[in-house]
Write an enzyme that holds these catalytic residues in place. Structure first.
Site, PDB file in Angstrom:
ATOM      1  N   ASP A 128       9.352   2.806  -0.684  1.00 27.67           N
ATOM      2  CA  ASP A 128       8.319   3.486   0.107  1.00 27.67           C
ATOM      3  C   ASP A 128       8.604   3.156   1.583  1.00 27.67           C
ATOM      4  O   ASP A 128       8.219   2.102   2.073  1.00 27.67           O
ATOM      5  CB  ASP A 128       6.928   3.006  -0.317  1.00 27.67           C
ATOM      6  CG  ASP A 128       5.844   3.603   0.571  1.00 27.67           C
ATOM      7  OD1 ASP A 128       4.654   3.427   0.231  1.00 27.67           O
ATOM      8  OD2 ASP A 128       6.176   4.240   1.591  1.00 27.67           O
ATOM      9  N   LYS A 132       4.892   9.582   8.307  1.00 25.45           N
ATOM     10  CA  LYS A 132       4.665   9.109   9.676  1.00 25.45           C
ATOM     11  C   LYS A 132       5.676   9.652  10.700  1.00 25.45           C
ATOM     12  O   LYS A 132       5.557  10.806  11.129  1.00 25.45           O
ATOM     13  CB  LYS A 132       4.613   7.572   9.674  1.00 25.45           C
ATOM     14  CG  LYS A 132       3.407   7.045   8.864  1.00 25.45           C
ATOM     15  CD  LYS A 132       3.276   5.549   8.928  1.00 25.45           C
ATOM     16  CE  LYS A 132       2.260   5.027   7.924  1.00 25.45           C
ATOM     17  NZ  LYS A 132       0.864   5.110   8.388  1.00 25.45           N
ATOM     18  N   TYR A 192       0.856  -1.188   0.000  1.00 24.78           N
ATOM     19  CA  TYR A 192       0.000   0.000   0.000  1.00 24.78           C
ATOM     20  C   TYR A 192       0.891   1.237   0.000  1.00 24.78           C
ATOM     21  O   TYR A 192       1.830   1.327   0.791  1.00 24.78           O
ATOM     22  CB  TYR A 192      -0.911   0.013   1.237  1.00 24.78           C
ATOM     23  CG  TYR A 192      -1.806   1.226   1.351  1.00 24.78           C
ATOM     24  CD1 TYR A 192      -1.586   2.188   2.341  1.00 24.78           C
ATOM     25  CD2 TYR A 192      -2.860   1.423   0.467  1.00 24.78           C
ATOM     26  CE1 TYR A 192      -2.404   3.294   2.452  1.00 24.78           C
ATOM     27  CE2 TYR A 192      -3.688   2.537   0.576  1.00 24.78           C
ATOM     28  CZ  TYR A 192      -3.453   3.475   1.573  1.00 24.78           C
ATOM     29  OH  TYR A 192      -4.262   4.584   1.667  1.00 24.78           O
TER      30      TYR A 192
HETATM   31  P1  KE4 Z   1      -0.696   8.584   4.259  1.00 21.48           P
HETATM   32  O1  KE4 Z   1      -1.186   9.263   2.986  1.00 21.48           O
HETATM   33  O2  KE4 Z   1      -1.811   7.810   4.952  1.00 21.48           O
HETATM   34  O3  KE4 Z   1       0.034   9.537   5.198  1.00 21.48           O
HETATM   35  O4  KE4 Z   1       0.402   7.520   3.848  1.00 21.48           O
HETATM   36  C1  KE4 Z   1       0.095   6.571   2.879  1.00 21.48           C
HETATM   37  C2  KE4 Z   1       1.034   5.387   3.038  1.00 21.48           C
HETATM   38  C3  KE4 Z   1       2.067   5.239   2.141  1.00 21.48           C
HETATM   39  N1  KE4 Z   1       2.945   4.211   2.247  1.00 21.48           N
HETATM   40  C4  KE4 Z   1       2.832   3.300   3.244  1.00 21.48           C
HETATM   41  C5  KE4 Z   1       3.808   2.175   3.318  1.00 21.48           C
HETATM   42  C6  KE4 Z   1       1.786   3.406   4.190  1.00 21.48           C
HETATM   43  O5  KE4 Z   1       1.662   2.478   5.174  1.00 21.48           O
HETATM   44  C7  KE4 Z   1       0.869   4.462   4.099  1.00 21.48           C
HETATM   45  C8  KE4 Z   1      -0.298   4.618   5.056  1.00 21.48           C
HETATM   46  N2  KE4 Z   1      -0.442   3.603   6.045  1.00 21.48           N
HETATM   47  C9  KE4 Z   1      -1.800   3.350   6.532  1.00 21.48           C
HETATM   48  C10 KE4 Z   1      -1.761   2.259   7.614  1.00 21.48           C
HETATM   49  N3  KE4 Z   1      -0.864   1.194   7.365  1.00 21.48           N
HETATM   50  C11 KE4 Z   1      -2.445   4.587   7.016  1.00 21.48           C
HETATM   51  C12 KE4 Z   1      -3.681   4.385   7.859  1.00 21.48           C
HETATM   52  C13 KE4 Z   1      -4.926   4.970   7.210  1.00 21.48           C
HETATM   53  O6  KE4 Z   1      -5.065   4.848   5.965  1.00 21.48           O
HETATM   54  O7  KE4 Z   1      -5.759   5.553   7.945  1.00 21.48           O
END
Ligand code: KE4
Length: 427
Positions: free
Chosen positions: A238, A266, A143
């Site tokens: 990523d 994060k 993801y």
């Molecule tokens: P954000 O756009 O949510 O800040 O980041 C996207 C993203 C990109 N790459 C990786 C490896 C990620 O894990 C994420 C976002 N992680 C999820 C939980 N594993 C966010 C939680 C949510 O969507 O509310």
């Protein structure tokens, strides 16, 4: 009698789609309504009904120091009284950029954004602009946020041409995303052979953290590095989760691989909205206003977010920080493995540094397909029992669990005891 969380959720559902601002918070996969968090401090969070939980989600990764860290809160409040945003250059942007590039040698230059999605979306556009190629390779189960190019399912057929993974993603976008299989280098070779000269980049989570936690098998990352370099394909790590998590220098330091571009998020925001992408100078100089690839953001480099990120990076850079965190994570792993042995269950426990996942699977999990064999109904019941024991885990089997520097030995013993009680009641 409704709990306060239930009352708040009912209100939210009237005016916010699904009652949430991000789907996973809706607790759908654990078949219950979400609890509402009022506040947090250190390893603990407190819900709207006054229940206390030891938190192993840490806002999905950012809170490696625990909640409301005194130094981070002070940095934010000190910055806030000076102004919350200028939409102009500030010194703090340079300071955080220097801190990041000093521990990520592959990141010769870095651009700040406001989320992980913005970081990965921008990195892909930059890779396409730099190479003049249109296709990208991603892995099923990885993801990278919710940009159209990533919401793609593995299509049928040998080429695994992407198909839209969500309404609203067009076929035109989907056709430029090719789907490979994590830990299967042949699946990547097939795509590269079939689309010679058309692939701009390959993006992956060097340690998968969105299908539970799945580790790269021996040599996989090195093989990807060699394969992409040999074919003029940019390798994008990523590290939104793994950055400053599995090591100070992230997975690229942990596995000693040098990507062309890296995406962060994060932890580098200390809990505030921050993302970043960076890498080789010759690629990054393709970005506007220096180069032709456009990318922008009103609140990019926001002074409060920069202050929080600087405080965070300085604290985790302290000597011994990751060694101490590793000791906690090892203690947790030992307790889990001891339990699995005593109950004679083949569940899989995967860990890198302070990120881990216990899969209720029939065996090992080294691939996305094996992760999908996990018993999600069992996980839902386990989650509820843990919540009742005062342990807050991810409301999904397919997420990571995080140990922070704020977790004490007593917290880890509480986790282990609660886990043993919950699993024994369910098996
Ligand atoms: P954000 O756009 O949510 O800040 O980041 C996207 C993203 C990109 N790459 C990786 C490896 C990620 O894990 C994420 C976002 N992680 C999820 C939980 N594993 C966010 C939680 C949510 O969507 O509310």
């Amino acid at each position: 009698m409704l709990t306060n969380s239930e009352k708040l959720y009912q209100q939210a559902c009237q005016i916010i789609p699904g009652g949430v601002n991000s789907p996973v918070r809706a607790f759908k996969s654990v078949k219950m309504n979400p609890i509402y968090i009022k506040n947090g401090k250190g390893a603990y969070i407190y819900d709207a009904d006054g229940n206390k939980y030891t938190d192993f989600v840490g806002s999905w990764g950012p809170l490696i120091l625990g909640h409301a860290d005194d130094d981070i809160v002070k940095a934010i409040t000190d910055a806030a009284v000076l102004g919350t945003s200028f939409g102009a250059c500030t010194e703090k942007e340079i300071e955080l950029a220097q801190l990041i590039t000093s521990v990520y040698p592959s990141m010769e230059m870095v651009r700040m954004v406001n989320s992980g999605t913005e970081a990965t979306m921008s990195a892909i556009r930059l890779a396409r602009g730099f190479t003049g190629r249109s296709k990208i390779i991603k892995f099923e189960g990885c993801y990278h946020g919710h940009a159209d190019s990533f919401l793609i399912k593995a299509g049928s057929g040998v080429l695994t041409l992407g198909i839209p993974g969500s309404p609203g993603v067009t076929d035109g976008v989907a056709q430029d995303t090719l789907i490979a299989t994590y830990n299967d280098i042949q699946s990547v070779e097939k795509l590269i052979d079939a689309k010679k000269g058309e692939i701009a980049a390959l993006i992956l989570e060097p340690v998968m953290g969105n299908a539970g936690v799945i580790l790269p098998q021996d040599g996989f990352l090195q093989q990807l590095r060699e394969l992409t370099a040999a074919n003029g394909i940019l390798l994008i790590f990523d590290e939104v989760i793994t950055g400053f998590r599995v090591a100070l220098g992230g997975a690229q330091q942990y596995f000693n691989i040098k990507p062309d571009l890296t995406c962060l998020g994060k932890i580098i925001g200390g809990g505030l909205p921050v993302g970043a992408f960076g890498g080789r100078r010759d690629i990054m100089e393709y970005l506007a206003p220096l180069g032709p690839v456009y990318q922008a953001g009103t609140l990019a480099g926001n002074p409060l977010a920069m202050a929080a990120g600087i405080a965070m990076v300085k604290k985790v850079s302290a000597p011994g920080f990751y060694e101490n965190l590793e000791a906690k994570a090892q203690k947790n792993e030992a307790a889990v493995l001891s339990l699995l042995k005593r109950i004679n269950k083949q569940f899989a426990f995967n860990r890198v540094g302070s990120m881990s996942c216990l899969f209720f699977s029939p065996g090992k999990v080294t691939s996305y397909a094996e992760a999908m064999t996990a018993d999600t109904a069992f996980y839902a019941e386990f989650f509820k029992k843990m919540l009742n024991s005062g342990i807050y885990l991810a409301p999904s089997q397919f997420e990571a669990s995080f140990v922070s520097s704020a977790h004490s030995d007593a917290d880890l013993e509480h986790l282990a005891a609660s886990m043993e009680k919950a699993i024994k009641e369910l098996i």
